[in-house]
Design an enzyme around this catalytic site. Structure first.
Site, PDB file in Angstrom:
ATOM      1  N   ARG A  52      63.058  45.320  53.370  1.00 26.20           N
ATOM      2  CA  ARG A  52      61.798  45.857  53.867  1.00 26.20           C
ATOM      3  C   ARG A  52      60.805  46.210  52.776  1.00 26.20           C
ATOM      4  NH1 ARG A  52      64.818  46.596  57.694  1.00 26.20           N
ATOM      5  NH2 ARG A  52      66.237  47.173  56.051  1.00 26.20           N
ATOM      6  N   THR A  53      61.285  46.975  51.789  1.00 25.19           N
ATOM      7  CA  THR A  53      60.329  47.510  50.819  1.00 25.19           C
ATOM      8  C   THR A  53      59.676  46.372  50.039  1.00 25.19           C
ATOM      9  OG1 THR A  53      61.639  49.517  50.707  1.00 25.19           O
ATOM     10  CG2 THR A  53      60.049  49.181  48.949  1.00 25.19           C
ATOM     11  N   LYS A  81      70.569  38.739  29.467  1.00 22.39           N
ATOM     12  CA  LYS A  81      70.664  38.426  28.030  1.00 22.39           C
ATOM     13  C   LYS A  81      70.568  39.688  27.187  1.00 22.39           C
ATOM     14  CE  LYS A  81      68.162  34.075  28.685  1.00 22.39           C
ATOM     15  NZ  LYS A  81      66.881  33.435  28.386  1.00 22.39           N
ATOM     16  N   ARG A 102      61.875  48.861  41.693  1.00 22.78           N
ATOM     17  CA  ARG A 102      63.030  49.607  42.203  1.00 22.78           C
ATOM     18  C   ARG A 102      64.146  49.475  41.182  1.00 22.78           C
ATOM     19  NH1 ARG A 102      65.477  49.112  48.187  1.00 22.78           N
ATOM     20  NH2 ARG A 102      63.695  50.475  48.501  1.00 22.78           N
ATOM     21  N   HIS A 130      61.672  58.183  46.716  1.00 20.35           N
ATOM     22  CA  HIS A 130      61.184  56.933  47.294  1.00 20.35           C
ATOM     23  C   HIS A 130      59.817  57.265  47.901  1.00 20.35           C
ATOM     24  CE1 HIS A 130      60.953  53.088  49.037  1.00 20.35           C
ATOM     25  NE2 HIS A 130      62.117  53.005  49.669  1.00 20.35           N
TER      26      HIS A 130
END
Ligand code: NCD
Length: 360
Positions: A52-53, A81, A102, A130
């Protein structure tokens, strides 16, 4: 100076209202589109799973008339890496005008704001905050209930690890609203969050079957499986609270049920057809709200945001094992104005020196 959107903690009632006003004015655009951010590029950088986000940020930028670049598969990036996060962010600044990020570590996005020359948005940092989810939750409550003042909310589920409920608590404390917490043993609202709320404001220890008859908003969350160190503990606690038809029969007619989603088993599917179930409508409001936040950060629409205070250097190390400082070792040790860790907001350890006032 770039403006960022990092946390609800520190936002005032005025900051919140202003974004709600802008977002509610963008609801039509969120369906039909616009050219407001034509030529702008959003990078979505998600180091943790998201449906969703990430998609609602992408949809929001498309509806603003801009474009989106992203990495969808972490194993295909230079993180494998050994590239440090700060280098990845500095690079993205030359490819995009705004970043939504995120990360599983707490304080990661605030840390990266120090290296980003473009606005950066916290799309969830570990179990910390959030903030864009909370802004869309508030827009939903405002659209469905007409106000944020006088609203009684119950938060149900994993309030310890649930970043959405931490941000929601900080936000609601600015209004004439109440917050009742219902959580399984050991998963209550953390002390460091409560310490930042007005004392005595939050109420705890209520039974789910009682609160549904009293509140306006039931905010249900899943038990955050990925944040448990002991999988056994998760197994014991999952399914503690279930919102089903029987519970809904005891709820007020005016109640609305919200959930940031994804749900696991905490709301049964039969509840979806109850007119009080509003979680899918809530997900839609993520589009106009994220449009509003990005438009403000890009300077396309006027709105005040909180000033970001600089951190102070310290000899202390944050003891929160999920803090970004535990993985990105080059970050300076900093405290905020409350002497908490500048990044994750948790209390710093009290050293012998500070405790006794003596030097070793
Ligand atoms: C929430 C999250 O990622 O914290 N989901 C979301 O952003 N819609 C809630 C959750 O994962 O339980």
């Amino acid at each position: 100076m770039s403006r960022h959107f990092l946390a609800i903690e520190g936002m005032s009632r005025q900051h919140i209202w202003s974004l709600i006003e802008i977002a509610s004015g963008m609801i039509e655009m969120a369906r039909g589109g616009s050219e407001l951010a034509r030529g702008k590029i959003l990078s979505t950088v998600f180091y943790e799973p998201s449906t969703r986000t990430r998609l609602s940020f992408a949809s929001a930028m498309n509806r603003l008339g801009g474009r989106v670049i992203s990495f969808g598969d972490l194993s295909a990036t230079s993180a494998t890496k050994g590239e440090v996060l700060a280098d990845a962010i500095r690079m993205l600044c030359s490819y995009s005008d705004i970043i939504a990020m995120r990360h599983p570590n707490e304080g990661a996005v605030k840390a990266m704001a120090m290296y980003s020359s473009v606005p950066i948005i916290n799309a969830g940092d570990g179990g910390h905050e959030h903030p864009t989810q909370t802004m869309l939750d508030l827009l939903t409550i405002y659209m469905l209930k007409g106000s944020l003042d006088g609203i009684k909310v119950a938060a149900v589920g994993d309030l310890k690890h649930g970043r959405t409920v931490h941000s929601l608590a900080y936000a609601l404390a600015n209004f004439d609203a109440t917050l009742t917490c219902v959580s399984p043993p050991g998963l209550s609202m953390p002390g460091y969050v409560k310490d930042k709320l007005p004392s005595g404001w939050l109420s705890e220890g209520a039974e789910l079957s009682d609160v549904v008859g009293e509140v306006d908003v039931l905010y249900v969350t899943r038990i955050q499986r990925e944040r448990f160190r002991d999988p056994e503990e998760y197994e014991q606690l999952k399914g503690t609270y279930v919102v089903d038809k029987e519970l809904m029969s005891r709820a007020r007619q005016e109640l609305i049920v919200l959930h940031p989603l994804p749900r696991v088993d905490e709301i049964t599917y039969e509840v979806d057809s109850d007119p009080r179930a509003k979680y899918f409508q809530q997900a839609f409001y993520g589009v106009p709200m994220r449009m509003a936040i990005m438009a403000v950060l890009l300077g396309l629409v006027e709105s005040e945001l909180p000033e970001l205070a600089a951190g102070r250097n310290t000899e202390l190390h944050c003891q929160n094992l999920r803090c970004i400082t535990t993985v990105e070792k080059y970050l300076p040790n900093l405290v905020d104005e409350r002497d908490n860790c500048y990044y994750c907001g948790q209390p710093m350890p009290v050293t012998r020196e500070l405790f006794t006032g003596e030097k070793k």
